[in-house]
Design an enzyme around this catalytic site. Sequence first.
Site, PDB file in Angstrom:
ATOM      1  N   TYR A 128       0.833  -1.205   0.000  1.00  0.00           N
ATOM      2  CA  TYR A 128       0.000   0.000   0.000  1.00  0.00           C
ATOM      3  C   TYR A 128       0.863   1.249   0.000  1.00  0.00           C
ATOM      4  O   TYR A 128       1.363   1.680   1.043  1.00  0.00           O
ATOM      5  CB  TYR A 128      -0.870   0.023   1.265  1.00  0.00           C
ATOM      6  CG  TYR A 128      -2.080  -0.877   1.236  1.00  0.00           C
ATOM      7  CD1 TYR A 128      -2.350  -1.708   0.148  1.00  0.00           C
ATOM      8  CD2 TYR A 128      -2.970  -0.895   2.308  1.00  0.00           C
ATOM      9  CE1 TYR A 128      -3.470  -2.534   0.132  1.00  0.00           C
ATOM     10  CE2 TYR A 128      -4.096  -1.714   2.295  1.00  0.00           C
ATOM     11  CZ  TYR A 128      -4.339  -2.530   1.195  1.00  0.00           C
ATOM     12  OH  TYR A 128      -5.440  -3.345   1.183  1.00  0.00           O
ATOM     13  N   LYS A 171      -1.257  -8.060  -2.651  1.00  0.00           N
ATOM     14  CA  LYS A 171      -2.534  -7.369  -2.492  1.00  0.00           C
ATOM     15  C   LYS A 171      -2.307  -5.881  -2.783  1.00  0.00           C
ATOM     16  O   LYS A 171      -1.459  -5.258  -2.138  1.00  0.00           O
ATOM     17  CB  LYS A 171      -3.032  -7.569  -1.059  1.00  0.00           C
ATOM     18  CG  LYS A 171      -4.155  -6.647  -0.615  1.00  0.00           C
ATOM     19  CD  LYS A 171      -5.439  -6.893  -1.369  1.00  0.00           C
ATOM     20  CE  LYS A 171      -6.556  -5.958  -0.967  1.00  0.00           C
ATOM     21  NZ  LYS A 171      -6.227  -4.605  -0.580  1.00  0.00           N
TER      22      LYS A 171
END
Lengths: 305, 305, 305, 305, 305
Positions: free
Chosen positions: E171, E205
């Site tokens: 992220y 992810k």
Amino acid sequence: MKLTPEVKRILDNYETDSAATKANLARLLMHGKLGGTGKLLILPVDQGMEHGPARSFAANPAAYDPHYHYKMAIDAGLSAYAAPLGALECGAVSYGNQIPTILKLNNANSLSDIKNQAITGSVQEAARLGCVGIGYTIYPGSDYCYEQMDFLQELIREAKAAGLISVVWSYPRGGPFLDKAGETAVDICAYAAHIAAQMGAHIIKVKPPSDHLCLPAAKKVYEDQKIDISTLAKRAEHIMQSSFAGRRLVLFSGGEQTNDETLYNTFQSLKDGGATGAIIGRNTFQRKREDALAMLEKIVNIFKG
Amino acid sequence: MKLTPEVKRILDNYETDSAATKANLARLLMHGKLGGTGKLLILPVDQGMEHGPARSFAANPAAYDPHYHYKMAIDAGLSAYAAPLGALECGAVSYGNQIPTILKLNNANSLSDIKNQAITGSVQEAARLGCVGIGYTIYPGSDYCYEQMDFLQELIREAKAAGLISVVWSYPRGGPFLDKAGETAVDICAYAAHIAAQMGAHIIKVKPPSDHLCLPAAKKVYEDQKIDISTLAKRAEHIMQSSFAGRRLVLFSGGEQTNDETLYNTFQSLKDGGATGAIIGRNTFQRKREDALAMLEKIVNIFKG
Amino acid sequence: MKLTPEVKRILDNYETDSAATKANLARLLMHGKLGGTGKLLILPVDQGMEHGPARSFAANPAAYDPHYHYKMAIDAGLSAYAAPLGALECGAVSYGNQIPTILKLNNANSLSDIKNQAITGSVQEAARLGCVGIGYTIYPGSDYCYEQMDFLQELIREAKAAGLISVVWSYPRGGPFLDKAGETAVDICAYAAHIAAQMGAHIIKVKPPSDHLCLPAAKKVYEDQKIDISTLAKRAEHIMQSSFAGRRLVLFSGGEQTNDETLYNTFQSLKDGGATGAIIGRNTFQRKREDALAMLEKIVNIFKG
Amino acid sequence: MKLTPEVKRILDNYETDSAATKANLARLLMHGKLGGTGKLLILPVDQGMEHGPARSFAANPAAYDPHYHYKMAIDAGLSAYAAPLGALECGAVSYGNQIPTILKLNNANSLSDIKNQAITGSVQEAARLGCVGIGYTIYPGSDYCYEQMDFLQELIREAKAAGLISVVWSYPRGGPFLDKAGETAVDICAYAAHIAAQMGAHIIKVKPPSDHLCLPAAKKVYEDQKIDISTLAKRAEHIMQSSFAGRRLVLFSGGEQTNDETLYNTFQSLKDGGATGAIIGRNTFQRKREDALAMLEKIVNIFKG
Amino acid sequence: MKLTPEVKRILDNYETDSAATKANLARLLMHGKLGGTGKLLILPVDQGMEHGPARSFAANPAAYDPHYHYKMAIDAGLSAYAAPLGALECGAVSYGNQIPTILKLNNANSLSDIKNQAITGSVQEAARLGCVGIGYTIYPGSDYCYEQMDFLQELIREAKAAGLISVVWSYPRGGPFLDKAGETAVDICAYAAHIAAQMGAHIIKVKPPSDHLCLPAAKKVYEDQKIDISTLAKRAEHIMQSSFAGRRLVLFSGGEQTNDETLYNTFQSLKDGGATGAIIGRNTFQRKREDALAMLEKIVNIFKG
């Protein structure tokens, strides 16, 4: 060096090994005159330790020098050179990068009649010397067999963790069921190869099996099932089958030969039966260098053929 | 201290050793009156342990004191002093920086007839005491030989990792094939030296070989190959050859001598055969200090000559 | 593979390394089209990590696939392929045995302006993947330099114990004394190479030095001593000299080049100055495969020449 | 896969095990055609090691290949496949995710008459191969029993720490009190199961007990207390009772059967007595694949029934 | 459970992983309603930690109970459930064997504005709880990124040694170059995915990328090379390409969605672009159970489609 399809096929049989162990196996299989064929010819020199120096080297005194064997393995284009610690230490820097080496981790000697071997090296030493793998001998049948196997499983585990391959000499010897003839009986030889395979060996070394059958329970099966053991080629085929249906590499010694012609015939039969290759020590260094080179060239050609 | 060409040549034979191990070997080879010649003369004192104190020291009571031996080795200009843990601990601070020392890691005693030795020290202690190396005895032929060798391979590995050299006393003893004469037979002595070399010893200690041949299989080879074992010099040459064609250093004891003249003759013959040098214990400390110094001076000159 | 005299000469400069580390260095020096010449040409691919994937690979989308680079290094006959963990894991089994590999253990990225790098691999992983060595970048001058060096000394120690070689990218960056021009100044570049040599690097990677002099104290010396830094060849000679008088191998990148001709001229000058070889990444994979192969062939010939 | 109430009830009996060990036990209990019933049917293949390859596989040569057994266990919908290291390594990547596997950590062989087994694997290897658990054999009664148990306690401890289950083959053998009949006597069999339970085994493997009573002291109790051992079902019930009142899972082999009908009857009786299930090796692979699949289907149905 | 060709193809991309790690990856890929398709749908519940319990669970108070999420993941037929230590410990015995679990090893919380995460678990705990793998978040761009990566490389190494897979939440956040829009810019998202791939992640992810371009140097390349980022499907394709040309699995969150229809459209676009699947937390548990099950069923069907 691009792997040949045959070498790739072999590596696929070692599906749980690390990239490093596979790379060492590939180095071995791609080296020398048999490189890429899936066949192997290895020079082992531990006879000074096993039988004494004069018995081993007096016929060709140049062979007292450990460098002699390194050079022989290199010049003959063999797949690898295998020896105990002291001998490899003598030449690992001078020659170690020109030929894959295998450190033998145990050795017997002829001053004792104990059916065991002394530990003479370690996985750590094999790594320090830049070897592709370790060698270790077990004596199936001997009273020491179980403790030899206990130690072998530790060594194989350590070797795999260090990215090295394991070569197991599986030599049936002694114990309650084996007489002298039994030690090379085909049922015993197949059993010995299978034990080494189950222990996790990457490469198995056995003696060429005779057509003798030793264990009564086994004898019955060979006869009932009509297993063809009539020729050495058929017996080699059976040994390969007993080594996970050929999923493991199996090397044979030349046996006790009276002359070169029978030696070549032996290897030709083993080749015909699907043997991976040969390990040939005494026959190599107990003759003049040029004669040895000529002999090894012939054996290379047999396995190439 | 600039290395002589001879010492450089010797160090080159230890091609896989670390800089630290080579430095310790160089310290040994450059020390004392034989420094730089490639020859060695070492004083070992473990006889108190092996035979009892009075049998060892009563003839020269000054020798009960461990400092006596340090001083002897220093004053005689010897290459090194070797002893068990307790004796070295008594003088390592006072004298340790004046003479290379070797910690003997195992020792027998005369209260037992077990053909084995007790572990009496460790690599760690040898490092703590500032020794150049460790000493260890194996009894090839003995029923304990394999386990002695198992342990020796661990010690040599540890010693190399700690930058120390390894001196192996290889004394054939007992077992099914060796009678008393066999223990010094030339074939056995050559075999014992070879075993130590294969184990990775830097320096090998054997007894001077007799012209006896012990193992029937070996006897045949010596006779067939006409190996010349007629003189002690020739036999020493054969021992050196069996120690990796002279790539390993080999020391000899003086044997059981009746008088000094035969002792000097023995060493002269060994020197003529290419022996690296001598280890001489009892003959040193079981006489008066000045006599011992005179004797050692003569032996030094023999190996210098 | 018989070592050439040139490779032997180089190996002799690494006199305290283990046989295993020397064997890995020899594997590198004997591999590919430059094998045996003592020169090296290595493909590094960590630009996806350092500059982002599109900036690195969009010009030649086939290069998004890690297998592409393995194949490029193999087909171009380069000496080795260097990359971070993830990329090597993608192909270590498929291609690892066909080309020596170097695992880069740290990497920067362009989302941060911290003059440091993240640890992205370990010696243990390099061993598991069968690499010949590890790669690590330090930023001399940066505020993180001392902790980068602290960690580097641990890695080099571990790598040597595992028989691996260490390649150190020594890139001056930041800190109180270096402006942009200073990062490639010849005094700084020589200093950076020397720091890597002192840390124990086997191979040093620097950028081609400009004729700028950065540190005032150094500038004075270069001028007083009339050190010739007028040509790139002379500057390369000075970098080699600063790397232990040429006892350590030094690789150069191509710098920021406007066209291929200047790139070839740069490498020719570096070669003329005695540079060991080149590391060339972006210029390789940011063009079509056939163009890259042609370019690499030319560079190989420059270093062979 | 939702646990059935029966499987949940069983897991509750292992109340001190970690979630990981319970998950592995659940994977086993939920797998295959018996999945969710609380019953187990396991294929063990170590007979090549125990009796030799030809005696084991010649009747159905396809079985020389380790992949054959993986496929058999998968296609028959068995609960798990158990084998020594070498065999599991041959197929762990190809088939390991389709069937729970158990690594057998020790094995006997027929070349020796020592009543012991060699260590042939480790907990570490079981984890690396993705097994649900380890298998280990002890010989209660044998002179080696105590050292086998000493080692077993270490293995069970390690296995629990690694989240693996432990399956203990508890085979009474030898020693001062057991004759051949005693080895399957019901008092001995119950005792052997109890020893395994006390060692911390998750699953216990015994042979089907005969109605013989071996130890005099036990015999008296069985008679005095009128313990019903008249039928195999009653004896199975007694074995379960001796395994912590059924809190531990107990598997039975089929014994030495003359034909399939008696084999099915044996398993039906064991099922009636509450046995957890069966382990069936030789009877599986010493017949044609389709016959084996049909037989296993019947046994599955017996335990489902 | 027989692997489908698609799952086999995926496993082949992880060529250096151990049999155990591959088995865990296979368990994940074969589980649930998407089992065998090569697609994944995972439920992550760490929002209580990240945003506080009431913000996370007050909308559906049943979700305060960790068992709720286990049951949701099981009943919806999801591929796995991911959560921090405490939550997994609450249900690992009750439900752990019915659904693959992933232990999240670090987590941020909203009481701090430090752009870092706390370590909240370990590989050892993941193994104890029977998880298939570990999860870990890095913030590329953040000042903590390098130390997060340093620690990640250790965790991934440990996880591989323990046979577990690694899922990396990559992220982008903070630092000198990223504003809020930059955190989901397509160049940044592709870069973040690539960093995770290079670190050795098995599964990556990321958030669904916008068509924004953030870094000037990257922007130029996207425009010059005319990289198509006009649709979400095209952008997903580019993320997959940046993850080793699709050799690594990449999961996307649903982004910040205003209603279910746009959520489904988002996943449909991601699917069309080749995304491996989705991770969907808040949208799952912040509505009634039956609504969540219906929504998950639709998402499953999108990825199956």
